[in-house]
Design a protein around this motif. Structure first.
Motif, PDB file in Angstrom:
ATOM      1  N   PHE A 133       0.831  -1.210   0.000  1.00 34.55           N
ATOM      2  CA  PHE A 133       0.000   0.000   0.000  1.00 34.55           C
ATOM      3  C   PHE A 133       0.864   1.259   0.000  1.00 34.55           C
ATOM      4  N   VAL A 134       1.884   1.284   0.869  1.00 35.08           N
ATOM      5  CA  VAL A 134       2.766   2.451   0.933  1.00 35.08           C
ATOM      6  C   VAL A 134       3.579   2.577  -0.353  1.00 35.08           C
ATOM      7  N   TRP A 135       3.980   1.425  -0.935  1.00 35.30           N
ATOM      8  CA  TRP A 135       4.703   1.484  -2.205  1.00 35.30           C
ATOM      9  C   TRP A 135       3.841   2.146  -3.285  1.00 35.30           C
ATOM     10  N   ALA A 136       2.576   1.734  -3.383  1.00 28.96           N
ATOM     11  CA  ALA A 136       1.701   2.288  -4.409  1.00 28.96           C
ATOM     12  C   ALA A 136       1.387   3.756  -4.153  1.00 28.96           C
ATOM     13  N   LEU A 137       1.280   4.116  -2.875  1.00 28.71           N
ATOM     14  CA  LEU A 137       0.877   5.479  -2.534  1.00 28.71           C
ATOM     15  C   LEU A 137       2.055   6.443  -2.491  1.00 28.71           C
ATOM     16  N   TYR A 138       3.214   5.970  -2.009  1.00 30.14           N
ATOM     17  CA  TYR A 138       4.350   6.856  -1.762  1.00 30.14           C
ATOM     18  C   TYR A 138       5.480   6.623  -2.771  1.00 30.14           C
ATOM     19  N   VAL A 139       5.987   5.379  -2.804  1.00 28.45           N
ATOM     20  CA  VAL A 139       7.180   5.099  -3.611  1.00 28.45           C
ATOM     21  C   VAL A 139       6.886   5.280  -5.095  1.00 28.45           C
ATOM     22  N   ALA A 140       5.760   4.761  -5.562  1.00 23.93           N
ATOM     23  CA  ALA A 140       5.435   4.885  -6.986  1.00 23.93           C
ATOM     24  C   ALA A 140       5.210   6.339  -7.382  1.00 23.93           C
ATOM     25  N   THR A 141       4.728   7.151  -6.459  1.00 22.60           N
ATOM     26  CA  THR A 141       4.517   8.574  -6.752  1.00 22.60           C
ATOM     27  C   THR A 141       5.832   9.341  -6.754  1.00 22.60           C
ATOM     28  N   ALA A 142       6.674   9.089  -5.733  1.00 20.91           N
ATOM     29  CA  ALA A 142       7.970   9.766  -5.646  1.00 20.91           C
ATOM     30  C   ALA A 142       8.991   9.191  -6.620  1.00 20.91           C
ATOM     31  N   LYS A 143       8.724   7.962  -7.113  1.00 17.79           N
ATOM     32  CA  LYS A 143       9.592   7.277  -8.078  1.00 17.79           C
ATOM     33  C   LYS A 143      10.969   6.938  -7.508  1.00 17.79           C
ATOM     34  N   HIS A 144      11.042   6.734  -6.210  1.00 18.98           N
ATOM     35  CA  HIS A 144      12.284   6.242  -5.603  1.00 18.98           C
ATOM     36  C   HIS A 144      11.974   5.717  -4.204  1.00 18.98           C
ATOM     37  N   TYR A 145      12.767   4.746  -3.774  1.00 20.66           N
ATOM     38  CA  TYR A 145      12.640   4.208  -2.421  1.00 20.66           C
ATOM     39  C   TYR A 145      13.266   5.187  -1.436  1.00 20.66           C
ATOM     40  N   SER A 146      12.818   5.105  -0.184  1.00 20.40           N
ATOM     41  CA  SER A 146      13.362   6.029   0.810  1.00 20.40           C
ATOM     42  C   SER A 146      13.095   5.524   2.213  1.00 20.40           C
ATOM     43  N   GLY A 147      13.890   6.051   3.151  1.00 19.24           N
ATOM     44  CA  GLY A 147      13.670   5.741   4.558  1.00 19.24           C
ATOM     45  C   GLY A 147      12.362   6.313   5.066  1.00 19.24           C
ATOM     46  N   TYR A 148      11.941   7.447   4.492  1.00 20.17           N
ATOM     47  CA  TYR A 148      10.654   8.025   4.889  1.00 20.17           C
ATOM     48  C   TYR A 148       9.511   7.055   4.585  1.00 20.17           C
ATOM     49  N   ALA A 149       9.556   6.438   3.417  1.00 19.46           N
ATOM     50  CA  ALA A 149       8.505   5.477   3.054  1.00 19.46           C
ATOM     51  C   ALA A 149       8.508   4.293   4.013  1.00 19.46           C
ATOM     52  N   GLY A 150       9.696   3.824   4.402  1.00 14.83           N
ATOM     53  CA  GLY A 150       9.772   2.740   5.373  1.00 14.83           C
ATOM     54  C   GLY A 150       9.190   3.131   6.713  1.00 14.83           C
ATOM     55  N   SER A 151       9.450   4.364   7.145  1.00 15.08           N
ATOM     56  CA  SER A 151       8.905   4.840   8.425  1.00 15.08           C
ATOM     57  C   SER A 151       7.383   4.935   8.372  1.00 15.08           C
ATOM     58  N   VAL A 152       6.851   5.389   7.249  1.00 18.20           N
ATOM     59  CA  VAL A 152       5.396   5.474   7.106  1.00 18.20           C
ATOM     60  C   VAL A 152       4.772   4.082   7.172  1.00 18.20           C
TER      61      VAL A 152
END
Length: 290
Positions: A133-152
């Motif tokens: 869910f976070v990948w589709a909402l955050y990572v796919a939108t920002a187009k890169h992985y991040s520690g912020y996405a992991g924290s969310v």
């Protein structure tokens, strides 16, 4: 007319119930023994192989390149600390405030009932679903992985734990204490924050620590969000190494030193979660307020 012990033992109904009681007790003890043996076996294997892998280099060196000797888990340890700390800072205020809302207004409106229902669903939701869910909402939108996405992602897993713990603890506060505060003219929000919450603050802190222990070992959400990084990085807006991810990668590798580091990382993670559970159940243990 009551039966004497001798007559009761001769009663066929009594003998049948006694037989099933003993069968049930035997099966319960057998199931408990099997579980304890399996758990002891796992812990002993982890301790034996994990302690053999522990060294100073684990805390001072970053993960080695494929095929190279030595190395450590410094980048993974730092990454996990940053990700879990940020997820705790996100989930704690949201979870506590939501728990207060449920305890204060949970019996008065449908929104609170829906919130409690969604919280119960999220408690049992697979962590990999949260990661996707976070990948589709955050990572796919920002187009890169991040520690912020992991924290969310970890925060979404921790929030239901904090919410339910806070809600349950606040409901243990006796009505007499609340009525005394209302009698002094205190508004409802102030009673909730300064009287009710303060009375069970140890239990709420316990819930927060249990939530941290719950998310510290999660691997699947981080594979979809923070991914990994073999270098030491403090940039939360980029892929970041983390201990569960490194354990997952190294455990399946063909290199002996990588598998050894995986055992060491697994032991460190287990000891950290154990320490949080011990602290939450001893230092901050609290019974229902009188």
């Amino acid at each position: 007319m009551s039966l004497t012990p001798e007559q009761a033992q001769m009663n066929p109904v009594y003998r049948k119930r006694l037989l099933w009681h003993r069968v049930g007790m035997f099966m319960s003890v057998a199931a408990m023994t099997i579980g304890l043996v399996a758990l002891t076996w796992i812990l002993l294997t982890l301790v034996i192989k994990g302690f053999g892998a522990l060294s100073l280099s684990i805390f001072t060196e970053t993960t080695p390149a494929p095929g190279s000797e030595g190395g450590g888990l410094l980048n993974a340890i730092v990454g996990s600390l940053l990700i879990v700390t940020l997820s705790t800072l996100i989930s704690t205020p949201i979870g506590i405030l939501a728990g207060i809302y449920l305890a204060e207004y949970g019996d008065e409106n449908k929104i609170a009932s829906i919130t409690r229902f969604v919280t119960d669903i999220m408690l049992s939701a697979p962590s990999i679903v949260i990661g996707m869910f976070v990948w589709a909402l955050y990572v796919a939108t920002a187009k890169h992985y991040s520690g912020y996405a992991g924290s969310v992602a970890l925060a979404l897993i921790a929030i239901p734990v904090v919410v339910r713990t806070t809600d349950n603890m606040l409901r243990l506060v006796p009505n007499s204490l609340l009525e005394a505060a209302f009698a002094l003219g205190a508004p409802r929000w102030k009673v909730a924050m300064t009287v009710r919450l303060r009375a069970v603050k140890a239990g709420v802190i316990t819930g927060v620590l249990l939530a941290v222990a719950r998310v510290s070992g999660e691997t699947a959400p981080l594979l979809f969000t923070a991914l990994n990084n073999q270098f030491l990085s403090f940039n939360m807006n980029a892929p970041m190494g983390n201990l569960p991810g490194k354990i997952y990668d190294f455990a399946m590798s063909p290199y002996d030193n990588w598998r050894e580091l995986a055992w060491g990382g697994a032991l460190l993670l287990t000891l950290s979660v154990l320490a949080l559970n011990v602290i939450s159940r001893t230092v901050f243990s609290q019974k229902a307020p009188n």
